[in-house]
Scaffold this active site. Structure first.
Site, PDB file in Angstrom:
ATOM      1  N   ILE B  94       9.749  23.490   7.777  1.00  0.00           N
ATOM      2  CA  ILE B  94       8.842  22.352   7.941  1.00  0.00           C
ATOM      3  C   ILE B  94       9.607  21.034   8.024  1.00  0.00           C
ATOM      4  CG2 ILE B  94       8.361  22.019   5.457  1.00  0.00           C
ATOM      5  CD1 ILE B  94       5.886  21.669   8.431  1.00  0.00           C
ATOM      6  N   GLU B 171       1.367  24.469   2.885  1.00  0.00           N
ATOM      7  CA  GLU B 171       1.329  24.982   1.511  1.00  0.00           C
ATOM      8  C   GLU B 171       2.509  25.889   1.230  1.00  0.00           C
ATOM      9  OE1 GLU B 171       1.088  28.375   1.860  1.00  0.00           O
ATOM     10  OE2 GLU B 171       0.791  27.879   4.000  1.00  0.00           O
ATOM     11  N   GLY B 312       3.713  29.663   7.134  1.00  0.00           N
ATOM     12  CA  GLY B 312       3.103  28.706   6.222  1.00  0.00           C
ATOM     13  C   GLY B 312       3.838  27.384   6.264  1.00  0.00           C
ATOM     14  N   GLU B 313       3.732  26.618   5.178  1.00  0.00           N
ATOM     15  CA  GLU B 313       4.385  25.301   5.027  1.00  0.00           C
ATOM     16  C   GLU B 313       3.768  24.236   5.939  1.00  0.00           C
ATOM     17  OE1 GLU B 313       8.610  25.586   5.754  1.00  0.00           O
ATOM     18  OE2 GLU B 313       8.893  27.214   4.327  1.00  0.00           O
ATOM     19  N   GLY B 314       2.825  24.641   6.790  1.00  0.00           N
ATOM     20  CA  GLY B 314       2.296  23.714   7.794  1.00  0.00           C
ATOM     21  C   GLY B 314       3.072  23.774   9.098  1.00  0.00           C
TER      22      GLY B 314
END
Lengths: 345, 345
Positions: B94, B171, B312-314
């Site tokens: 990210i 997240e 994930g992580e955006g």
């Protein structure tokens, strides 16, 4: 055509590349398509730290003799020249996206039916003022076809010498989805009626009319086993020039970002001449022109984007570019489990 | 929960927006999804010249009591804190994508089971050191749930006041695909076994084990008609905080870029509280976590990308961002037929 000497990708580094990708701080394969792109770029460049240098998009523009024929396109032939001027003035979609994504943009007159003023920044590579009407004769002579291929190759070599290692192509030419459909049918052997689409916006009736015309064209010329013969019969100058440009780019081990229906039709010719070219191609998107999906499927190509684009100009290639850049960046900039102190499973 | 007052989009400008898009120098609808995005942003911002200002991505991190349970995740709980440190050091995926695409990145400790040093640039919003194990009791208390929602909303309001009009969420939390699966089942009514996937990389056996555990959890708590009750029972602090952040963002008429499976589970809660929130959401991608596709389908959402991501992580939101920017740019920078002197059909 023995002019191009394209080596297949060398897979010696594969294991090292996979290892580097798999130990980045992320679950295995979690970057999906970005990992596939990163791997391909590593293999093309024979490195674990790929780069994208002076990325360039060349738009080739040319006119088509067939475009005078009612039913081929909803736009008049003049739009080709008008759009070239729009490119030069920075007002077209491709200008906007290239500017945003820091891609150098060059516009080439491959054969537009217009006399552009000398002082424009247009690259003059005009073969003729449009192709012949291929419902009556071959679109171009064999000599014109070879000349266009050579010119495309020369341009790419020039930019390669200036440091470009990643290149994309776009096109402008009222009527050129017809050429692309004919080439598609010739190389994929899919019946012409499944290769014809609405282009810039034909109605269902328009598509039927276009199909009838193109069927007659196909009957007139037949389909040849010689790729160049098909290109000569059905092509546009912009398609022939792109074909030469792609072949040279692959020979020089550059990464090639393939755009939509018309650009892919040039690739169909190129891969029939030198199949190894496919190792160097990234497929930016599947367009909304119905034949494009089948073309990609014929090439076993997995497009990165599916955004219902059907604009041409190389816009799909320009739009996808940041994702290719992301693939390079994670490879070069992300930490691995060890360096970051993160527990691997 | 009457804390959020989200207006539906006002469609008064629709005709003007369509007119502007349709007279750009391109065939009708030729920019496909980019036109849809541009239109939505225009409607959200009530303008014909949308902008993306100080775009921000907030990663919420928290631990899950259930994560101690063998079979929920292939990674140990410690990885949540380790990855937060990786974010702060700039080494995670990210970080790479936000840096590339000029997105401001903020990391929030919503409830990680670790004492971070005071001098880090981490935003401290810790509710507790991880949720309770929801196989024994509710993941959190009602008070904790409300506190998390409030905290998420406060953060968004702060950045809105600093000029941000476009926001994305990410997240980190080992075990949080389990929470997301439980929330998915609760809100979509799809049986839990069709909501469970491999998360960060479970084997088929692992997925079966996870399914058995989550079925027991679902039986223990049941499914409530009160969205907050489900969030309290099954949620993570990062999910609750995202939910509050999203609701506030929509209230403030910001554009919200939705990431993958876990972020979308927070949106499921949010839209059950305030359905109008969906007007403000752009769906970045459909992930490779099998439940995500069904979630999106439940929300009638069309994802922009399909890149088999599951990190994930955006990351999906960060990767799609240049395409959203392209949508804004064509709207503002492309010439129209008249200004460019191009013949329309």
């Amino acid at each position: 055509m023995k002019l191009f000497n394209i080596s297949p990708i060398n897979y010696e580094l594969e294991e090292q590349i996979n290892h580097k990708i798999d130990f980045k701080t992320k679950p295995l394969n979690a970057l999906g398509t970005l990992e596939t792109i990163a791997k391909q770029l590593c293999l093309i460049q024979q490195t674990l730290t790929p780069t994208l240098n002076n990325t360039l998009l060349i738009v080739f523009a040319a006119d088509h003799g067939i475009a005078a024929k009612n039913g081929i396109s909803p736009y008049p032939q003049e739009v080709t020249a008008q759009m070239v001027l729009n490119f030069l003035n920075g007002g077209a979609a491709i200008n906007v996206f290239c500017k945003q994504n820091n891609i150098k943009l060059k516009v080439v007159d491959a054969g537009v039916n217009f006399d552009f003023a000398k002082n424009t920044s247009l690259i003059n590579a005009k073969i003729a003022k449009g192709t012949n009407d291929y419902s009556k004769q071959s679109a171009m002579s064999k000599q014109q076809c070879t000349e266009a291929i050579k010119k495309g190759a020369e341009l790419v070599e020039q930019y390669h010498n200036e440091g470009t290692n990643c290149i994309a192509f776009g096109e402008m030419g009222i009527g050129n989805t017809s050429s692309a459909s004919l080439l598609m049918s010739a190389f994929t052997k899919i019946p012409i009626e499944h290769c014809v689409g609405k282009g810039t916006g034909l109605t269902i009736d328009g598509v039927s009319k276009k199909t009838v015309i193109l069927k007659q064209v196909q009957n007139l010329h037949g389909i040849s086993k010689d790729p160049l013969e098909n290109l000569k019969n059905f092509g546009g100058f912009e398609i022939a020039m792109m074909c030469g440009a792609m072949l040279k780019a692959a020979e020089l081990k550059m990464s090639i970002i393939i755009d939509g229906f018309i650009v892919t039709s040039a690739l169909l010719v190129a891969q029939a001449i030198a199949p190894n070219i496919l190792d160097y191609c990234l497929f930016s998107h599947v367009s909304n022109e119905q034949g494009h999906k089948k073309m990609l499927s014929y090439l076993n190509a997995k497009p990165i984007l599916q955004l219902d684009l059907r604009l041409g100009e190389g816009t799909g290639a320009a739009i996808v570019y940041p994702i290719i850049q992301s693939s390079v960046n994670f490879m070069n900039e992300m930490a691995n489990f060890e360096s970051a102190g993160v527990s691997n499973k």
